[in-house]
Each structure stands twice: as C-alpha cells, then as structure tokens.
Design an enzyme around this catalytic site. Structure first.
Site, PDB file in Angstrom:
ATOM      1  N   HIS A   1       0.873  -1.179  -0.100  1.00  0.00           N
ATOM      2  CA  HIS A   1      -0.267  -0.054  -0.077  1.00  0.00           C
ATOM      3  C   HIS A   1       0.909   1.248   0.003  1.00  0.00           C
ATOM      4  CE1 HIS A   1      -3.005  -2.804   2.308  1.00  0.00           C
ATOM      5  NE2 HIS A   1      -3.117  -2.688   0.991  1.00  0.00           N
TER       6      HIS A   1
ATOM      7  N   GLU B   1      -3.175  -3.505  -4.864  1.00  0.00           N
ATOM      8  CA  GLU B   1      -4.790  -3.628  -5.302  1.00  0.00           C
ATOM      9  C   GLU B   1      -5.223  -1.973  -4.892  1.00  0.00           C
ATOM     10  OE1 GLU B   1      -5.754  -2.888  -1.953  1.00  0.00           O
ATOM     11  OE2 GLU B   1      -4.654  -4.085  -0.757  1.00  0.00           O
TER      12      GLU B   1
END
Length: 337
Positions: A252, A290
């Site tokens: 992230h 993602e």
C-alpha cells in the site's frame, strides 16, 4: 557517451563518491583516494572489458564498482563481458560474474547484478529465514521472520540525483507526520483513513504487532516523503482473490509531501520499494497491489514500472485493480540505475 576524457563522480550506497576517468576505451575508478580498478573497453555489439589493474586490498569491491558504474552510465546495457587471467572466485560465488564458455571469459548480467542484496540492504541483510508452516485465522502460511528495525534499504538514484531510502516507521517519531498525511484531502480520497492522532496511534500500533505487515517511511536525501505498508499476501485479505504463493508481497502506497509528487519521483521510489521487497527474501516471486480501480493515475505509474493488471475485483470497501509484477520480469526489464 563522449569520446573525450572526462572526470565524473557517482554516489554509491554507503560509500563516498566514486571518481572515474573515462573515455570510450578506458575506465579508471578511484574510491576514497584509493585506486580501485583500471580497464580497457572494447565497444561493439557487446561491451568487452579487459582488466589492466585491480586493487589487491578490495578486489571484489573493485569488480562490483566497475559493473555498477558501467550499468548506471548506460541503462540499456544488459551484460558485460569480462576477460580475466585469474579466476574471480568470490565474484563467481556471489553471482556477480558468471563463467562463459571460453576460458578466461566471464559475464556480468544486469538481471543478476541488481539481485545482489549488498550494499543496498546494509545491516538489514540477514540469512534467508527457515520455513515452517503454521495456521493463523484459518490461513496456512510460513512463519515470518522478526520484523526489521531502522533503515532497510538505501540507493543513490541518478535519475533524480538523490538518495532513495526506506526505514521502518517509529510511532513516537512519525505519528504527527502520518496523521498530517492521512488527513490530506488528496490522500483521504483514496485511503479513507483520516482521523485523530490517537486513532492513528491505534492504527499503527496494531500494524506494529502484526507479523504479516511492515510499515515503512520513504525518504529522499533522508527527508521523509511517503508511507508504505508491505505485507505478506498469503495472510492478507487479498489472498482469496488470486492463486497466492507463500512468499508473495503486497504494498500500500501513500505520498504525503506535495514536493515529491510526479512521474519521475514515482519511478524512483516505486522501483526502489519493489527492489527492496525482492531482495528482502529471494523466495518472493511476485509483488502485488490493489489500488482503487478508478485510480487511473496510480495504475498508469505502476504499468510504467512493468506491473500489469490481472483483473478487477470487489473488496467490501472498494472496487480494486489487482496489479502484479513478477521477479523475472522486474529484473529482466530492470530500470534501476
């Protein structure tokens, strides 16, 4: 590369600047006033390197520095052909050089060179942690090594003319910075983790004791500019959405400082982050992410660094794009300098 003789310098990880006298057919390197190596270069379809002098005090460091210099000066160069009288035992053992078919010939492959963990990892380097499988919350995965502390990666990036480094987040030192970044409206739009100092202390404290997550601060020239979460995908919420391997790592990413935004900076820090994750454990074959599926800018930046979109899928809180980058692809198309 100019044919005129030139003196140039290039910063090296954890060393002082490396000085060079270089022409099209000669290269001499000096480190900290110590002559390291002197080479004769034959340029053609391949770059052939003939050794004229090698520092007896630092022979492997000298060979490494020469390979680094030549790769960093020419990002398109994929291999170096060395002609050596004596067998470079240590360089062969480390993977710096590989035997060629002809006696006295050796290759340095760009894709192998950038997989050598030193000097990029510094004191963070450790032996590969042994594998023992365990089950956590119904997920079978390898027991993870104790988390690193302090600086874990450092490299001079000639593209931006700055040191890019990664260190572990320290809550007492970084909390206010993290809080400011998360409450930035631009960041809040994608992370949705705005809150108070105490809420963010609680958020980071949970990650600190979570064996599957590692919180990192990215720095340019030791100035913090970004926050990263690296995680083992096998234990993460992403695992059910693709055939996850035991050592896949996920990321992230958050750039908090406005002065360090932009494509050229992303190319530097994203390649450094992926480089670190592949070096941290040689068993890691994929790095995944993602981002929100509508975050076209970030997806584009990732595709510029050889990530590809495997598919889109639905998390409970967002529609996500599953971005992947394989070890082989990363090092074969390596853009590091």
């Amino acid at each position: 590369m100019s044919s005129d003789t030139a003196s140039r310098t290039l910063s090296l990880p954890r060393w002082r600047s490396l000085s060079a006298d270089e022409t099209d057919c000669r290269l001499s390197l000096v480190l900290e006033d110590l002559p390291l190596v002197r080479l004769r270069l034959e340029r053609g379809d391949d770059l052939n390197i003939h050794l004229e002098y090698l520092c007896s005090e630092r022979p492997e460091q000298a060979l490494w520095a020469a390979c680094y210099w030549l790769f960093a000066r020419d990002p398109g160069c994929q291999r170096l052909h060395w002609h050596l009288v004596e067998e470079p035992v240590a360089a062969l053992a480390s993977g710096l050089l590989v035997r060629a078919e002809q006696v006295g010939r050796y290759r340095c492959e760009r894709s192998l060179f950038w997989q050598l963990p030193q000097p990029w990892l510094g004191d963070a380097l450790a032996a590969v942690y042994p594998q023992q499988m365990q089950i956590t919350a119904g997920k079978r995965h390898p027991l993870r090594a104790p988390k690193a502390r302090g600086e874990v990666y450092r490299r001079f990036d000639a593209r931006v003319g700055a040191w890019i480094s990664l260190r572990t987040l320290e809550i007492d030192h970084d909390l206010e910075r993290f809080n400011r970044w998360q409450n930035n409206p631009r960041v809040l739009n994608f992370w949705q983790e705005g809150g108070s100092l105490e809420q963010h202390r609680d958020y980071l404290s949970k990650l600190e004791v979570d064996p599957h997550a590692l919180t990192l601060i990215g720095c340019f020239d030791d100035e913090p500019f970004a926050y990263f979460e690296a995680y083992w995908a096998k234990e993460d919420r992403i695992a059910p959405f693709y055939p996850v391997d035991d050592y896949d790592r996920g990321v992230h990413m958050l750039v908090g400082e406005e002065t360090h935004r932009g494509p050229h900076k992303v190319a530097s820090w994203l390649s450094a982050l992926v480089h670190y994750l592949f070096l941290d454990d040689p068993r890691t074959q994929r790095v995944v992410a993602e981002p929100r599926a509508d975050n076209a800018k970030m997806i584009g930046y990732m595709q510029d660094q050889c990530f590809y979109c495997e598919k889109e899928f639905d998390f409970p809180h967002k529609r996500a794009a599953l971005m992947m980058l394989g070890r082989e692809q990363f090092f074969e198309r390596c853009k590091l300098v």
